[in-house]
Design a protein around this motif. Sequence first.
Motif, short mmCIF file in Angstrom:
data_model
loop_
_atom_site.label_atom_id
_atom_site.label_comp_id
_atom_site.label_asym_id
_atom_site.label_seq_id
_atom_site.Cartn_x
_atom_site.Cartn_y
_atom_site.Cartn_z
N ILE A 163 -4.61 -13.10 -7.77
CA ILE A 163 -4.79 -14.38 -8.44
C ILE A 163 -3.99 -14.45 -9.74
O ILE A 163 -3.50 -15.52 -10.14
CB ILE A 163 -6.29 -14.64 -8.71
N LEU A 164 -3.79 -13.30 -10.39
CA LEU A 164 -3.08 -13.27 -11.66
C LEU A 164 -1.57 -13.15 -11.49
O LEU A 164 -0.85 -13.06 -12.50
CB LEU A 164 -3.59 -12.11 -12.52
N LEU A 165 -1.07 -13.16 -10.27
CA LEU A 165 0.37 -13.03 -10.04
C LEU A 165 1.20 -14.10 -10.75
O LEU A 165 2.28 -13.79 -11.27
CB LEU A 165 0.67 -13.04 -8.54
N PRO A 166 0.77 -15.37 -10.78
CA PRO A 166 1.59 -16.36 -11.50
C PRO A 166 1.79 -16.03 -12.97
O PRO A 166 2.77 -16.48 -13.58
CB PRO A 166 0.78 -17.65 -11.33
N MET A 167 0.88 -15.26 -13.57
CA MET A 167 1.02 -14.93 -14.99
C MET A 167 2.12 -13.91 -15.23
O MET A 167 2.78 -13.93 -16.28
CB MET A 167 -0.31 -14.38 -15.53
N VAL A 168 2.33 -13.01 -14.28
CA VAL A 168 3.28 -11.92 -14.48
C VAL A 168 4.64 -12.23 -13.86
O VAL A 168 5.55 -11.40 -13.91
CB VAL A 168 2.74 -10.60 -13.91
N THR A 169 4.78 -13.40 -13.26
CA THR A 169 6.05 -13.80 -12.65
C THR A 169 6.87 -14.60 -13.65
O THR A 169 6.34 -15.41 -14.40
CB THR A 169 5.80 -14.63 -11.39
N ALA A 170 8.16 -14.37 -13.67
CA ALA A 170 9.04 -15.07 -14.60
C ALA A 170 8.96 -16.57 -14.38
O ALA A 170 9.11 -17.06 -13.25
CB ALA A 170 10.48 -14.58 -14.43
N GLY A 171 8.71 -17.32 -15.46
CA GLY A 171 8.51 -18.75 -15.35
C GLY A 171 9.71 -19.49 -14.80
O GLY A 171 9.59 -20.38 -13.96
N ILE A 172 10.91 -19.14 -15.27
CA ILE A 172 12.13 -19.83 -14.83
C ILE A 172 12.32 -19.65 -13.34
O ILE A 172 12.64 -20.59 -12.61
CB ILE A 172 13.34 -19.33 -15.63
N ALA A 173 12.12 -18.42 -12.85
CA ALA A 173 12.29 -18.16 -11.41
C ALA A 173 11.27 -18.97 -10.60
O ALA A 173 11.61 -19.54 -9.56
CB ALA A 173 12.14 -16.67 -11.13
N ILE A 174 10.03 -19.03 -11.09
CA ILE A 174 8.99 -19.78 -10.38
C ILE A 174 9.33 -21.26 -10.33
O ILE A 174 9.14 -21.93 -9.31
CB ILE A 174 7.62 -19.55 -11.05
N PHE A 175 9.84 -21.80 -11.42
CA PHE A 175 10.18 -23.22 -11.45
C PHE A 175 11.28 -23.55 -10.44
O PHE A 175 11.24 -24.59 -9.77
CB PHE A 175 10.62 -23.64 -12.85
N TYR A 176 12.25 -22.66 -10.31
CA TYR A 176 13.31 -22.88 -9.33
C TYR A 176 12.77 -22.76 -7.90
O TYR A 176 13.21 -23.50 -7.01
CB TYR A 176 14.46 -21.90 -9.54
N VAL A 177 11.85 -21.84 -7.68
CA VAL A 177 11.24 -21.71 -6.36
C VAL A 177 10.49 -22.98 -5.98
O VAL A 177 10.61 -23.50 -4.86
CB VAL A 177 10.30 -20.48 -6.31
N TRP A 178 9.70 -23.52 -6.92
CA TRP A 178 8.99 -24.76 -6.66
C TRP A 178 9.96 -25.93 -6.45
O TRP A 178 9.67 -26.84 -5.66
CB TRP A 178 8.04 -25.07 -7.81
N SER A 179 11.08 -25.91 -7.14
CA SER A 179 12.08 -26.97 -6.93
C SER A 179 12.59 -26.95 -5.50
O SER A 179 12.78 -28.01 -4.88
CB SER A 179 13.25 -26.81 -7.91
N PHE A 180 12.82 -25.76 -4.95
CA PHE A 180 13.25 -25.65 -3.56
C PHE A 180 12.15 -26.09 -2.60
O PHE A 180 12.41 -26.71 -1.57
CB PHE A 180 13.67 -24.21 -3.24
N ILE A 181 10.90 -25.78 -2.96
CA ILE A 181 9.77 -26.20 -2.11
C ILE A 181 9.68 -27.73 -2.04
O ILE A 181 9.37 -28.30 -0.99
CB ILE A 181 8.45 -25.61 -2.64
N TYR A 182 9.99 -28.40 -3.14
CA TYR A 182 9.86 -29.86 -3.21
C TYR A 182 11.09 -30.61 -2.70
O TYR A 182 11.08 -31.85 -2.67
CB TYR A 182 9.61 -30.28 -4.66
#
Length: 335
Positions: free
Chosen positions: A150-169
Amino acid sequence: MLQTHSSPDTKPDLRAWDTTGVPRSRRIIRALRKQSNILFIVPALIVFLIFGLYTVIYSIALSFFRWNGFGGFSLLPPACDYPMCQFVGLDNFREFLYQNPTMSALFWQSIGNNVIMAVVVTAGTIIIALPLAIALNRVIRGQSLLRTIILLPMVTAGIAIFYVWSFIYQSDGLLNTVLKTFGLGSLQAAGGWLGDPSRALPALMLVMIWSGVPIAMLFFLTGLQTIDSTYFEAARIDGANALQVLWNITWPLLRPITVIIVILSINGTLQNYEQVYLMTNGGPAGHTAVVGLQIFNYGFGDQRQLGVASAMSWILFLVVFIISLANLRIFRAKD
């Protein structure tokens, strides 16, 4: 009996001694040793004065000047030297508040988006994080593993996560593909979720909730582990169901934790701009614009009006301060 009397010339210098017989020099050394703890905070105090208090004063002074950030720099207010910049008083505030129609329209739209994000993201984070914390608090085996997942989003680099979500959308991204697979093609966004004016803001808020739930759940879980179990046992004996226990026992006892989560969530949402900058850059047509992104654009983008950026920063500070103060008063009144 023979008595001896000391002569005036042999009397000790009492001024150099205190009432306990300790020399003055030793007393001074002891006093300095007692005050030596202050030396440990001097480095932090210097950093705060330079990067905290000084920058605040500098920003206040800069908000009354028109300056593009190039040339005429001054270490002391007024921030820059004439003729590279000019004193304009409150014109920077007037321009984006009501004087310039284009700037003011985008600014107030951004304020509205910020408020919507603050309310929806904060409420969504609490609604999801509290049940997760309660469920995780009851799990005995594998609790550490579940907490880590559950805490994985906290330890993941924010910029990388934002780009991943951009691809999802994207139009051919994972979200549209899943909807099409399950026969929900009517819910797809043909031009992508971030390119649809009616769906871009909800899509951004979903990412904010997803990234905010772990820390909120951790706060709630910490609070749950401090509650005496006898409260829950007494409620069960009285025949209270799970919803009654949550509403009458768990929620009131977690109110201090909730105050912290609400304030942190609102402050973070109102000041957030990195996610918007990376995923939508305020588009489409300003539907995801936020004040933080405007401050960034005026301070470091093509606009290069540092005075306007500083003025916007102080208006945003007032909004955050008023909302946080209102939250504190509301929860304190309930307490």
